[in-house]
Motif scaffolding. Sequence first.
Motif, PDB file in Angstrom:
ATOM      1  N   ILE A 148       7.355  -0.890  -7.002  1.00  0.00           N
ATOM      2  CA  ILE A 148       6.634   0.311  -6.551  1.00  0.00           C
ATOM      3  C   ILE A 148       6.217   1.095  -7.798  1.00  0.00           C
ATOM      4  CG2 ILE A 148       6.851   2.519  -5.328  1.00  0.00           C
ATOM      5  CD1 ILE A 148       6.732   0.140  -3.453  1.00  0.00           C
ATOM      6  N   TYR A 149       4.940   1.383  -7.904  1.00  0.00           N
ATOM      7  CA  TYR A 149       4.403   2.129  -9.052  1.00  0.00           C
ATOM      8  C   TYR A 149       4.434   3.615  -8.828  1.00  0.00           C
ATOM      9  CZ  TYR A 149       2.802  -2.372 -10.646  1.00  0.00           C
ATOM     10  OH  TYR A 149       2.755  -3.673 -11.070  1.00  0.00           O
TER      11      TYR A 149
ATOM     12  N   VAL B 168       5.325   3.676   2.496  1.00  0.00           N
ATOM     13  CA  VAL B 168       4.817   2.467   1.860  1.00  0.00           C
ATOM     14  C   VAL B 168       4.614   1.437   2.961  1.00  0.00           C
ATOM     15  CG1 VAL B 168       5.364   0.592   0.255  1.00  0.00           C
ATOM     16  CG2 VAL B 168       6.048   2.929  -0.291  1.00  0.00           C
ATOM     17  N   ARG B 169       3.452   0.796   2.952  1.00  0.00           N
ATOM     18  CA  ARG B 169       3.186  -0.268   3.912  1.00  0.00           C
ATOM     19  C   ARG B 169       3.301  -1.591   3.171  1.00  0.00           C
ATOM     20  NH1 ARG B 169      -2.447  -1.843   6.785  1.00  0.00           N
ATOM     21  NH2 ARG B 169      -1.650  -3.708   7.770  1.00  0.00           N
ATOM     22  N   LEU B 170       4.107  -2.484   3.732  1.00  0.00           N
ATOM     23  CA  LEU B 170       4.407  -3.751   3.094  1.00  0.00           C
ATOM     24  C   LEU B 170       3.971  -4.882   4.012  1.00  0.00           C
ATOM     25  CD1 LEU B 170       5.937  -4.916   0.600  1.00  0.00           C
ATOM     26  CD2 LEU B 170       7.979  -4.875   2.004  1.00  0.00           C
ATOM     27  N   ASP B 171       3.073  -5.727   3.525  1.00  0.00           N
ATOM     28  CA  ASP B 171       2.641  -6.909   4.268  1.00  0.00           C
ATOM     29  C   ASP B 171       3.290  -8.131   3.635  1.00  0.00           C
ATOM     30  OD1 ASP B 171       1.023  -5.339   5.852  1.00  0.00           O
ATOM     31  OD2 ASP B 171      -0.800  -5.756   4.731  1.00  0.00           O
TER      32      ASP B 171
ATOM     33  N   GLU C  11       0.854  -1.187   0.000  1.00  0.00           N
ATOM     34  CA  GLU C  11       0.000   0.000   0.000  1.00  0.00           C
ATOM     35  C   GLU C  11       0.887   1.233   0.000  1.00  0.00           C
ATOM     36  OE1 GLU C  11      -2.344  -0.511   3.517  1.00  0.00           O
ATOM     37  OE2 GLU C  11      -3.822  -1.754   2.492  1.00  0.00           O
ATOM     38  N   GLN C  12       0.656   2.118  -0.974  1.00  0.00           N
ATOM     39  CA  GLN C  12       1.464   3.325  -1.091  1.00  0.00           C
ATOM     40  C   GLN C  12       0.673   4.513  -0.574  1.00  0.00           C
ATOM     41  OE1 GLN C  12       3.659   3.632  -4.857  1.00  0.00           O
ATOM     42  NE2 GLN C  12       2.687   1.692  -5.399  1.00  0.00           N
ATOM     43  N   TYR C  13       1.321   5.295   0.272  1.00  0.00           N
ATOM     44  CA  TYR C  13       0.743   6.519   0.797  1.00  0.00           C
ATOM     45  C   TYR C  13       1.621   7.685   0.338  1.00  0.00           C
ATOM     46  CZ  TYR C  13      -1.678   3.129   3.721  1.00  0.00           C
ATOM     47  OH  TYR C  13      -2.416   2.068   4.154  1.00  0.00           O
ATOM     48  N   ASP C  14       1.271   8.903   0.735  1.00  0.00           N
ATOM     49  CA  ASP C  14       2.035  10.076   0.307  1.00  0.00           C
ATOM     50  C   ASP C  14       3.501  10.017   0.743  1.00  0.00           C
ATOM     51  OD1 ASP C  14      -0.118  11.205  -0.954  1.00  0.00           O
ATOM     52  OD2 ASP C  14      -0.727  12.391   0.779  1.00  0.00           O
TER      53      ASP C  14
END
Length: 140
Positions: free
Chosen positions: A139-140, A67-70, A61-64
């Motif tokens: 990462i996009y 990045v959160r990586l599970d 999940e990318q935020y401003d």
Amino acid sequence: MRITIIIFLLGFITVAPSAIVGKKLFDGRVEADSYEKGLVYDEMKDTVMEKGLKLTVKKIEQYDQSVRLDFSLGGTFKPAEIKTEVERPVGGVPFEIKAVEDGDGYTASIPQLEKGYHILKVSFAVDGKEIRLKKNFYIY
């Protein structure tokens, strides 16, 4: 004679670009004690296969600003403590990140990463041997 020259030129044209690219990409690192390191690597791979260990990136999940990586570690062994790093595949300097266990896997919050491929590295000990698992993610 012409055929020999043509074959030589075709061979040169196909091999020369490989040599040039190899020369540009070689970073000059040469491992000391490469044979012993190879034996340790083979032993690590045997342990990974025996325990069925596998690193899986479940969600990104990318935020401003982060990045959160599970991710999860599959297999029959559950490590008490893990060391987690992220780096770029070419020329990247690994930086350590804190991973928190959350039920069936781990979650890590990483500062904003550049667009492109990265490598997640997880290290832990199994029966006194260091195990390192790697997984690429984008990462996009």
